[in-house]
Motif scaffolding. Structure first.
Motif, PDB file in Angstrom:
ATOM      1  N   PHE A 163     -13.376  -4.071   8.380  1.00  0.00           N
ATOM      2  CA  PHE A 163     -11.754  -4.148   7.619  1.00  0.00           C
ATOM      3  C   PHE A 163     -10.795  -3.395   8.549  1.00  0.00           C
ATOM      4  CE2 PHE A 163      -9.030  -2.963   4.120  1.00  0.00           C
ATOM      5  CZ  PHE A 163      -8.743  -4.228   3.393  1.00  0.00           C
ATOM      6  N   LEU A 164     -10.412  -4.126   9.397  1.00  0.00           N
ATOM      7  CA  LEU A 164      -9.391  -3.476  10.036  1.00  0.00           C
ATOM      8  C   LEU A 164      -8.007  -4.089  10.531  1.00  0.00           C
ATOM      9  CD1 LEU A 164     -11.228  -1.396  13.011  1.00  0.00           C
ATOM     10  CD2 LEU A 164      -9.950  -0.368  11.150  1.00  0.00           C
ATOM     11  N   PRO A 165      -6.944  -3.682  10.554  1.00  0.00           N
ATOM     12  CA  PRO A 165      -5.644  -4.456  10.750  1.00  0.00           C
ATOM     13  C   PRO A 165      -5.233  -4.604  12.228  1.00  0.00           C
ATOM     14  CG  PRO A 165      -5.046  -2.385   9.951  1.00  0.00           C
ATOM     15  CD  PRO A 165      -6.564  -2.519  10.006  1.00  0.00           C
ATOM     16  N   SER A 226      -8.862  -8.704   8.994  1.00  0.00           N
ATOM     17  CA  SER A 226      -7.875  -7.935   9.338  1.00  0.00           C
ATOM     18  C   SER A 226      -6.806  -8.273   8.343  1.00  0.00           C
ATOM     19  CB  SER A 226      -7.442  -8.605  10.746  1.00  0.00           C
ATOM     20  OG  SER A 226      -6.249  -8.003  11.201  1.00  0.00           O
ATOM     21  N   PHE A 232      -4.266  -2.405   4.134  1.00  0.00           N
ATOM     22  CA  PHE A 232      -5.412  -1.554   4.629  1.00  0.00           C
ATOM     23  C   PHE A 232      -5.182  -0.121   3.969  1.00  0.00           C
ATOM     24  CE2 PHE A 232      -6.866   1.749   7.756  1.00  0.00           C
ATOM     25  CZ  PHE A 232      -8.201   1.411   7.922  1.00  0.00           C
ATOM     26  N   ALA A 250      -5.032   3.370  10.545  1.00  0.00           N
ATOM     27  CA  ALA A 250      -3.726   2.576  10.559  1.00  0.00           C
ATOM     28  C   ALA A 250      -2.884   2.477  11.710  1.00  0.00           C
ATOM     29  CB  ALA A 250      -3.063   2.830   9.163  1.00  0.00           C
ATOM     30  N   SER A 253      -4.720   1.225  14.667  1.00  0.00           N
ATOM     31  CA  SER A 253      -5.235  -0.484  14.513  1.00  0.00           C
ATOM     32  C   SER A 253      -3.800  -0.931  14.912  1.00  0.00           C
ATOM     33  CB  SER A 253      -5.608  -0.628  13.158  1.00  0.00           C
ATOM     34  OG  SER A 253      -6.848  -0.243  12.967  1.00  0.00           O
TER      35      SER A 253
END
Length: 291
Positions: A163-165, A226, A232, A250, A253
């Protein structure tokens, strides 16, 4: 005589080990440490230990006397990194250091609008301080460590996915050891004065591509989501992640998503004399046993 700052950290220790493996006598290497008790392994290898603190100018000038090449491994103190580095450079000049080498960072956006300006700003300031000092220099623009990828993916990546932007944008991740070996090679050879080197992998790879590679390695499909940066931050904050870590994840990313670490220009392969370790090779080494 070569001096390595931050010598008890991962990068400093790795660079010293490469110097020794390449035939540099331990008597020609000096390790600058804040806590001598943490340098017992370096002492055992015959490395000269100098105690110094970036905030203690006199300790730096004393440690730097007789030093030809000084590798300034960037401080981990994000708040006062520039001030610490200014002390190091000033002390190096006063002590007569002949060549200063600095581990900086890859980036494209050098303005305050960068999502990681809290990191890159002090690196840029340090580079300017070094150049203005008049000491012959070498600057390494290090890309993101592959070693940090498992931290970004999370300890429960095999169970919960990622779970990463970061989006689909690629970055030229490289291993810390490859970067340290390239640094050691520069330290023991000539012709590197007043040069900037891009220290990036020869491949660019995205987080979703890394996740797909990881899925193949462990024989299980790993999910990748994403979210927006806002979602996030909100999700991680509610999950109890400390604020400073939420901001760091954050920021990096978003920097990846904006292409800050994607590059086709690198000196790493040339400095190593071989291909850098790929993301696939690194992931195999970390996750293959977890099938």
């Amino acid at each position: 005589m070569i001096l390595i700052t931050g010598a008890t950290g991962h990068f400093g220790k790795s660079t010293i080990d490469f110097l020794l493996n390449k035939g540099i006598p331990s008597t020609n290497i000096v390790a600058l440490v804040r806590d001598e008790a943490k340098a017992e392994d370096l002492k055992a290898k015959g490395i000269t230990i100098k105690t110094g603190d970036y905030h203690n100018y006199d300790s730096l000038t004393a440690a730097f006397k007789g030093i030809d090449k000084l590798l300034l491994v960037s401080s981990s103190d994000v708040v006062d990194r520039t001030g610490q580095h200014r002390n190091v450079v000033s002390a190096a000049k006063e002590a007569g250091v002949k060549h200063i080498l600095y581990t900086s960072t890859e980036r494209k956006n050098e303005t305050a609008s960068s999502p990681i300006h809290f990191v890159t700003g002090s690196h840029i300031e340090t580079e300017n301080i070094i150049i203005a000092s008049g000491i012959p220099y070498t600057i390494f623009r290090n890309n993101l460590y592959l070693d940090m990828v498992p931290i970004f993916l999370g300890q429960q990546v095999l169970e919960k996915g990622v779970f990463l932007p970061t989006g689909e944008t690629r970055a030229a991740f490289a291993t810390r050891d490859d970067m340290a070996e390239a640094t050691a090679n520069v330290l023991i050879t000539t012709g590197h004065e007043n040069k900037d080197y891009g220290i990036s992998n020869t491949e660019n790879i995205s987080i979703p591509e890394i996740v797909r590679s990881l899925s193949g390695i462990v024989g299980k499909e790993i999910s990748y989501v994403s979210p927006t940066a806002e979602v996030f931050v909100e999700t991680m904050t509610k999950a109890g992640m400390p604020e400073q870590f939420v901001g760091m994840f954050a920021g990096f990313s978003e920097a990846i998503r904006q292409g800050e670490f994607e590059t086709d220009k690198t000196d790493l392969e040339t400095l190593l004399g071989r291909k850098p370790v790929s993301a696939e090779e690194f992931l195999q080494g970390v996750y293959a046993a977890k099938k």
